[in-house]
Design a protein around this motif. Structure first.
Motif, short mmCIF file in Angstrom:
data_model
loop_
_atom_site.label_atom_id
_atom_site.label_comp_id
_atom_site.label_asym_id
_atom_site.label_seq_id
_atom_site.Cartn_x
_atom_site.Cartn_y
_atom_site.Cartn_z
N UNK A 363 -66.29 50.33 124.42
CA UNK A 363 -66.69 51.72 124.18
C UNK A 363 -67.55 51.83 122.94
N UNK A 364 -67.14 51.15 121.86
CA UNK A 364 -67.89 51.18 120.62
C UNK A 364 -69.26 50.53 120.78
N UNK A 365 -69.29 49.39 121.50
CA UNK A 365 -70.56 48.68 121.70
C UNK A 365 -71.55 49.52 122.51
N UNK A 366 -71.03 50.26 123.51
CA UNK A 366 -71.91 51.06 124.37
C UNK A 366 -72.55 52.21 123.62
N UNK A 367 -71.95 52.63 122.52
CA UNK A 367 -72.45 53.77 121.76
C UNK A 367 -73.27 53.37 120.54
N UNK A 368 -73.45 52.07 120.34
CA UNK A 368 -74.17 51.61 119.17
C UNK A 368 -75.46 50.92 119.57
N UNK A 369 -76.31 50.68 118.58
CA UNK A 369 -77.57 49.99 118.83
C UNK A 369 -77.35 48.51 119.13
N UNK A 370 -76.14 48.02 118.84
CA UNK A 370 -75.86 46.62 119.10
C UNK A 370 -75.32 46.40 120.51
N UNK A 371 -75.19 47.47 121.28
CA UNK A 371 -74.58 47.36 122.60
C UNK A 371 -75.26 46.35 123.50
N UNK A 372 -76.60 46.42 123.61
CA UNK A 372 -77.31 45.50 124.49
C UNK A 372 -77.28 44.08 123.94
N UNK A 373 -77.28 43.95 122.60
CA UNK A 373 -77.14 42.64 122.01
C UNK A 373 -75.78 42.03 122.33
N UNK A 374 -74.76 42.88 122.34
CA UNK A 374 -73.41 42.42 122.68
C UNK A 374 -73.38 41.97 124.15
N UNK A 375 -74.06 42.72 125.02
CA UNK A 375 -74.13 42.34 126.43
C UNK A 375 -74.84 41.00 126.58
N UNK A 376 -75.90 40.78 125.83
CA UNK A 376 -76.61 39.51 125.88
C UNK A 376 -75.71 38.36 125.44
N UNK A 377 -74.93 38.61 124.41
CA UNK A 377 -74.00 37.60 123.92
C UNK A 377 -72.98 37.25 125.00
N UNK A 378 -72.40 38.26 125.65
CA UNK A 378 -71.41 38.03 126.69
C UNK A 378 -72.01 37.29 127.87
N UNK A 379 -73.25 37.65 128.22
CA UNK A 379 -73.90 36.99 129.37
C UNK A 379 -74.08 35.50 129.11
N UNK A 380 -74.66 35.15 127.99
CA UNK A 380 -74.99 33.75 127.75
C UNK A 380 -73.75 32.91 127.49
N UNK A 381 -72.73 33.47 126.87
CA UNK A 381 -71.53 32.66 126.61
C UNK A 381 -70.53 32.75 127.74
N UNK A 382 -70.81 33.54 128.76
CA UNK A 382 -69.95 33.81 129.93
C UNK A 382 -68.51 34.10 129.53
#
Length: 382
Positions: A363-382
């Motif tokens: 929830x916090x990530x989705x509301x911040x500017x780092x949200x898409x960066x967090x998604x990128x991190x999750x994608x690459x590290x699976x």
């Protein structure tokens, strides 16, 4: 960096792999000709006799699977539109494609699970050199040439866009000279992704679309249990992969590199804090997936879970494991609007079953500017 949905799937499928010939003639995946020759041998159907051969077979079959998906998604949809195919016929065709993908992923997953390289390095891969006619139209367009190319290493934004045919774009955004020498941590990275994707598609196949297209019907509850096992194993393997990467002492054309390895071409630089965060995420996801922690989904709740949350009594939360392992009977309808999961999936929050912090983090990530960066991190590290 822009990643199309197809390139994301390709990235998740393609990196692993050698062929059923003597080890002295290991397949060459650093050139288009080498890729073609290796996959020609794999296509003959010989049973892989060593780890290099298993890796090559996975590469060739997974990239062929991407070609199958892209070809069907282009020529198939064009044919469907031209022939004005009925919705029922389209559903039959989509189901057939999904079943084919699941079967292929299952086969290559089993090959990957047999690979035990230990400290040995295996094949060299140069994904940007695999020039393939992915939509089967007889020509290799620029986006096809570079579909398997790796984004440049760095902290670029995570954005979505369609395929590009601009050479300057690929020169600017991608590491076209990237080379990977496969080791055991890379095998585990690919194996975990195979579990995740196969599990997600198995989850989809547990349901049928309702006749009025206003919801889905749970048609095959047993597939939910199979999906739960596949995805859960993906978390376990991702954790093993993280430990394997941290234990490496060499630094030779690495895919996933720990902070002490300079030769990594992994698009996301990972420092010690990232590895610690990665470990924490796996621990929390595994706890949630196995029902050791709960999602907050109480009456009157709001946020990301509100639409599908059950009306859990105050002081209880959603037990994800129960959703999969104790599903409602076949024929249960889930409408696209105002559907609530059965309250039997709720469990009392206590010391043995605390609330998972993952929902709050997302929830916090989705509301911040780092949200898409967090998604990128999750994608690459699976």
């Amino acid at each position: 960096m822009r990643l199309s949905p197809v390139s994301r799937l390709a990235g998740a499928l393609a990196l692993a792999g050698v062929l059923a010939v003597p080890a002295a003639r290991a397949a060459d995946f650093t050139t288009t000709d080498g890729y073609t020759a290796a996959c020609r041998e794999v296509a003959k159907g010989a049973v892989p006799r060593d780890d290099d051969a298993r890796i090559a077979a996975v590469i060739c079959r997974d990239t062929a699977l991407v070609r199958q998906i892209v070809t069907w998604g282009t020529q198939g949809f064009e044919r469907i539109h031209k022939d004005r195919t009925s919705n029922d016929a389209i559903l039959v065709e989509v189901t057939k494609e999904i079943d084919y993908v699941i079967a292929e992923l299952g086969a290559t997953r089993k090959l990957l699970a047999q690979v035990k390289l230990g400290k040995r390095k295996s094949l060299r891969l140069a994904p940007a050199q695999w020039e393939l006619d992915l939509d089967s139209d007889g020509q290799v367009k620029l986006w096809e040439k570079y579909l398997f190319a790796l984004p440049k290493r760095g902290h670029q934004a995570f954005r979505f866009s369609g395929p590009s045919n601009d050479q300057e774009y690929y020169d600017r955004e991608y590491n076209l000279g990237a080379v990977i020498r496969v080791d055991q941590s890379d095998i585990l990275w690919s194996l975990s992704y195979h579990h995740f994707i196969e599990g997600l598609l198995t989850n989809v196949r547990a349901f049928d679309l309702a006749k009025d297209y206003n919801g889905v019907i749970l048609a095959r509850p047993a597939l939910l249990k199979a999906a739960h096992q596949l995805i859960g194993n993906g978390f376990l393997i991702s954790g093993k992969m993280r430990q394997e990467a941290l234990a490496e002492t060499d630094d030779d054309e690495e895919w996933i590199g720990h902070p002490g390895q300079a030769s990594s071409v992994f698009p996301l630089p990972l420092d010690a804090a990232d590895f610690a965060s990665w470990g924490m995420m796996i621990k929390e996801m595994s706890a949630l997936w196995q029902g050791r922690s709960l999602l907050p989904a109480t009456q009157g709740g709001s946020g990301m879970l509100a639409a599908m949350a059950p009306l859990c009594p105050e002081g209880s939360g959603l037990n994800v494991a129960r959703v999969y392992l104790q599903p409602p009977p076949a024929g249960t309808l889930y409408g696209f609007r105002h559907t609530k999961l059965p309250t039997a999936h709720c469990q009392r929050i206590d010391k043995a079953h605390p609330v998972s912090p993952l929902a709050q983090m997302a929830e916090q990530a989705s509301k911040s500017q780092t949200g898409m960066g967090f998604l990128r991190y999750l994608y690459w590290t699976n």
